[in-house]
Design an enzyme around this catalytic site. Structure first.
Site, short mmCIF file in Angstrom:
data_model
loop_
_atom_site.label_atom_id
_atom_site.label_comp_id
_atom_site.label_asym_id
_atom_site.label_seq_id
_atom_site.Cartn_x
_atom_site.Cartn_y
_atom_site.Cartn_z
CG ASP A 164 -7.64 5.29 -2.31
OD1 ASP A 164 -7.90 5.63 -3.04
OD2 ASP A 164 -7.03 4.29 -1.72
CG ASP A 170 -11.42 -1.57 -11.05
OD1 ASP A 170 -10.76 -0.32 -11.83
OD2 ASP A 170 -12.63 -0.90 -10.25
#
Length: 251
Positions: free
Chosen positions: A11, A130
């Site tokens: 990230d 997702d």
């Protein structure tokens, strides 16, 4: 038989790696370039960078980062996070990214998938999905899993493939961060329904989980973050055990 891929995920926020990285042997575990090089050396097959910063400077920061990483890296890498136009992708690929990952922007504007695959080739286009299992139905969510949609995971995945995506990165919101294993039933169904590779994400906690997702989940690749960042699993150990279990990996 194609080899199964192991993909660490980093990230990125304002050009730095965030979300706890515990690589003690690096001068600066916040430097994505150093981390990328370390992972490549340790045997990662690919890397994914997800940019979670929402600054105006983002595009410039990300383009610079991609350039720096590309100079250091000999394995393919994917960049995702806030990519919403052909122009965004053009800049990232020109700076050395191999693939881009789009998520919310694909749901809001499905035609973007067609545009990207027509312009750059489907091998560059990863669509991240997702989803959460709500009362037995896998529902697609946006904004890091916060916003539910009306879309069914399997229907959306089929549409994504038809529109020209080269791969799907499926994260189970129910499994993400639990370290209890991947969503193998849903993954196996995706693999059976589609012809493009499926990357499993969400739930990695131990080596057995990777073995299970390749065997029971029929995944083509497995992505994880914290188990690699905190050295709970070394990629070389993981690959050796997978090979012992009869799973084809690149050593």
């Amino acid at each position: 038989m194609l080899t199964k891929r192991i993909i660490p995920c980093l990230d990125i926020k304002n050009g730095r790696t965030v979300k706890g990285v515990n690589f003690v042997d690096l001068r600066d575990a916040g430097d994505p370039v150093e981390l990328a090089a370390a992972y490549a050396e340790k045997g990662a097959d690919e890397l994914v960078f997800l940019d979670i910063s929402a600054t105006e400077e983002k595009r410039k920061t990300l383009a610079k980062l991609v350039l720096d990483v590309a100079e250091q890296l000999n394995i393919p890498f994917t960049v995702g996070g806030g990519i919403s136009s052909v122009e965004d992708v053009d800049i990232l690929l020109k700076n050395g990214a191999d693939k881009v990952s789009i998520n919310s922007s694909a749901v809001k504007n499905p035609e973007l998938i067609n545009q990207l695959s027509e312009k750059f080739g489907s091998q560059c286009v990863v669509v991240a999905i997702d989803a959460k299992n709500i009362n037995g139905k896998w529902t697609v969510h946006l904004v890091g899993g916060k916003v539910p949609t009306e879309l069914d995971l399997f229907e959306w995945a089929k549409e994504v493939e038809q529109r020209g995506a080269g791969e799907i990165l499926f994260t189970s919101m129910d499994h993400d961060g639990t370290k209890n294993g991947f969503a193998n039933e849903a993954l196996a169904r995706l693999s059976e329904d589609l012809n493009i590779p499926i990357i499993a994400s969400g739930g990695a906690g131990n080596i057995q989980h990777f073995q299970d997702t390749f065997q029971a989940g029929k995944a083509d690749a497995a992505l994880a973050a914290s188990v690699f960042h905190f050295k709970e699993i070394e990629i070389s150990d993981l690959k050796n055990q997978l090979r012992t279990a009869g799973i084809s990996v690149r050593l």
